[in-house]
Design a protein around this motif. Structure first.
Motif, PDB file in Angstrom:
ATOM      1  N   THR A 129       0.831  -1.201   0.000  1.00 49.27           N
ATOM      2  CA  THR A 129       0.000   0.000   0.000  1.00 49.27           C
ATOM      3  C   THR A 129       0.866   1.252   0.000  1.00 49.27           C
ATOM      4  OG1 THR A 129      -1.830  -1.112   1.102  1.00 49.27           O
ATOM      5  CG2 THR A 129      -1.755   1.290   1.291  1.00 49.27           C
ATOM      6  N   VAL A 130       1.925   1.256   0.789  1.00 48.31           N
ATOM      7  CA  VAL A 130       2.821   2.415   0.846  1.00 48.31           C
ATOM      8  C   VAL A 130       3.491   2.620  -0.517  1.00 48.31           C
ATOM      9  CG1 VAL A 130       4.858   3.421   1.948  1.00 48.31           C
ATOM     10  CG2 VAL A 130       3.147   2.230   3.333  1.00 48.31           C
ATOM     11  N   ARG A 131       3.906   1.538  -1.175  1.00 47.40           N
ATOM     12  CA  ARG A 131       4.489   1.666  -2.518  1.00 47.40           C
ATOM     13  C   ARG A 131       3.465   2.239  -3.501  1.00 47.40           C
ATOM     14  NH1 ARG A 131       7.088  -3.066  -0.964  1.00 47.40           N
ATOM     15  NH2 ARG A 131       5.597  -4.417  -2.008  1.00 47.40           N
ATOM     16  N   LYS A 132       2.210   1.826  -3.358  1.00 46.27           N
ATOM     17  CA  LYS A 132       1.144   2.360  -4.221  1.00 46.27           C
ATOM     18  C   LYS A 132       1.004   3.860  -3.996  1.00 46.27           C
ATOM     19  CE  LYS A 132      -3.166   1.656  -3.237  1.00 46.27           C
ATOM     20  NZ  LYS A 132      -4.499   1.065  -3.023  1.00 46.27           N
ATOM     21  N   TRP A 133       1.028   4.293  -2.741  1.00 41.95           N
ATOM     22  CA  TRP A 133       0.945   5.721  -2.446  1.00 41.95           C
ATOM     23  C   TRP A 133       2.121   6.471  -3.068  1.00 41.95           C
ATOM     24  CZ3 TRP A 133      -0.110   5.035   3.504  1.00 41.95           C
ATOM     25  CH2 TRP A 133      -1.429   4.593   3.687  1.00 41.95           C
ATOM     26  N   CYS A 134       3.305   5.852  -3.054  1.00 40.48           N
ATOM     27  CA  CYS A 134       4.480   6.475  -3.683  1.00 40.48           C
ATOM     28  C   CYS A 134       4.232   6.649  -5.187  1.00 40.48           C
ATOM     29  CB  CYS A 134       5.730   5.633  -3.456  1.00 40.48           C
ATOM     30  SG  CYS A 134       6.324   5.573  -1.754  1.00 40.48           S
ATOM     31  N   ARG A 135       3.762   5.596  -5.834  1.00 43.96           N
ATOM     32  CA  ARG A 135       3.488   5.663  -7.285  1.00 43.96           C
ATOM     33  C   ARG A 135       2.451   6.721  -7.612  1.00 43.96           C
ATOM     34  NH1 ARG A 135       3.509   0.198  -6.770  1.00 43.96           N
ATOM     35  NH2 ARG A 135       1.248   0.070  -6.868  1.00 43.96           N
ATOM     36  N   GLN A 136       1.455   6.879  -6.741  1.00 46.89           N
ATOM     37  CA  GLN A 136       0.384   7.853  -6.959  1.00 46.89           C
ATOM     38  C   GLN A 136       0.829   9.280  -6.673  1.00 46.89           C
ATOM     39  OE1 GLN A 136      -2.516   6.292  -4.200  1.00 46.89           O
ATOM     40  NE2 GLN A 136      -3.530   5.069  -5.770  1.00 46.89           N
ATOM     41  N   GLY A 137       2.001   9.441  -6.072  1.00 44.04           N
ATOM     42  CA  GLY A 137       2.482  10.767  -5.711  1.00 44.04           C
ATOM     43  C   GLY A 137       1.911  11.280  -4.409  1.00 44.04           C
ATOM     44  N   ILE A 174       2.941  10.569  -1.421  1.00 48.92           N
ATOM     45  CA  ILE A 174       3.988  10.807  -0.422  1.00 48.92           C
ATOM     46  C   ILE A 174       5.013  11.741  -1.054  1.00 48.92           C
ATOM     47  CG2 ILE A 174       5.755   9.784   1.048  1.00 48.92           C
ATOM     48  CD1 ILE A 174       4.110   7.223   1.097  1.00 48.92           C
ATOM     49  N   PRO A 175       4.980  13.020  -0.665  1.00 47.52           N
ATOM     50  CA  PRO A 175       5.874  13.996  -1.287  1.00 47.52           C
ATOM     51  C   PRO A 175       7.340  13.646  -1.063  1.00 47.52           C
ATOM     52  CG  PRO A 175       4.487  15.029   0.407  1.00 47.52           C
ATOM     53  CD  PRO A 175       4.172  13.575   0.394  1.00 47.52           C
ATOM     54  N   GLY A 176       8.115  13.756  -2.115  1.00 44.45           N
ATOM     55  CA  GLY A 176       9.546  13.519  -2.000  1.00 44.45           C
ATOM     56  C   GLY A 176       9.961  12.071  -2.137  1.00 44.45           C
ATOM     57  N   ALA A 177       9.005  11.132  -2.201  1.00 43.99           N
ATOM     58  CA  ALA A 177       9.363   9.719  -2.383  1.00 43.99           C
ATOM     59  C   ALA A 177       9.986   9.562  -3.771  1.00 43.99           C
ATOM     60  CB  ALA A 177       8.135   8.836  -2.245  1.00 43.99           C
ATOM     61  N   ILE A 178      11.077   8.833  -3.823  1.00 45.19           N
ATOM     62  CA  ILE A 178      11.750   8.634  -5.108  1.00 45.19           C
ATOM     63  C   ILE A 178      11.907   7.145  -5.383  1.00 45.19           C
ATOM     64  CG2 ILE A 178      12.975  10.840  -5.093  1.00 45.19           C
ATOM     65  CD1 ILE A 178      15.472   9.324  -4.161  1.00 45.19           C
ATOM     66  N   GLN A 179      11.839   6.821  -6.662  1.00 44.42           N
ATOM     67  CA  GLN A 179      12.063   5.439  -7.073  1.00 44.42           C
ATOM     68  C   GLN A 179      13.479   5.334  -7.611  1.00 44.42           C
ATOM     69  OE1 GLN A 179       9.313   3.807  -9.965  1.00 44.42           O
ATOM     70  NE2 GLN A 179       9.630   1.762  -9.122  1.00 44.42           N
ATOM     71  N   MET A 180      14.221   4.446  -7.031  1.00 46.71           N
ATOM     72  CA  MET A 180      15.611   4.240  -7.416  1.00 46.71           C
ATOM     73  C   MET A 180      15.665   3.475  -8.739  1.00 46.71           C
ATOM     74  SD  MET A 180      16.857   5.749  -4.816  1.00 46.71           S
ATOM     75  CE  MET A 180      18.601   5.454  -4.961  1.00 46.71           C
ATOM     76  N   PRO A 181      16.793   3.518  -9.448  1.00 43.35           N
ATOM     77  CA  PRO A 181      16.912   2.767 -10.705  1.00 43.35           C
ATOM     78  C   PRO A 181      16.610   1.273 -10.533  1.00 43.35           C
ATOM     79  CG  PRO A 181      18.724   4.309 -10.511  1.00 43.35           C
ATOM     80  CD  PRO A 181      17.973   4.343  -9.193  1.00 43.35           C
TER      81      PRO A 181
END
Length: 72
Positions: free
Chosen positions: A30-38, A40-47
């Motif tokens: 769920t937290v990863r989904k929130w990251c993808r949706q934007g 969570i401000p500032g969350a970044i996806q690494m290479p």
């Protein structure tokens, strides 16, 4: 909300670590989904595909009551 984070000075969490700090105990998925949706401000996806969440953004979200988080 535009939040700029310095990678070197910020403390970063994985989605699993962030999930343990969020009331209601959402899953790391769920937290990863929130990251993808934007949500969570500032969350970044690494290479590598892994997500990093700045602790300051999570603290701000918790203070505001997780406002803006979309859970479908």
């Amino acid at each position: 909300m535009n939040v700029i984070h310095s990678y070197e000075s910020e403390k970063w969490l994985t989605p699993g670590q962030a999930a343990m700090l969020i009331p209601g105990n959402p899953s790391s998925v769920t937290v990863r989904k929130w990251c993808r949706q934007g949500s969570i401000p500032g969350a970044i996806q690494m290479p590598s595909g892994r997500w990093k969440i700045p602790t300051s953004a999570l603290e701000l979200m918790l203070q505001r009551g997780l406002t803006g988080v979309v859970d479908e």
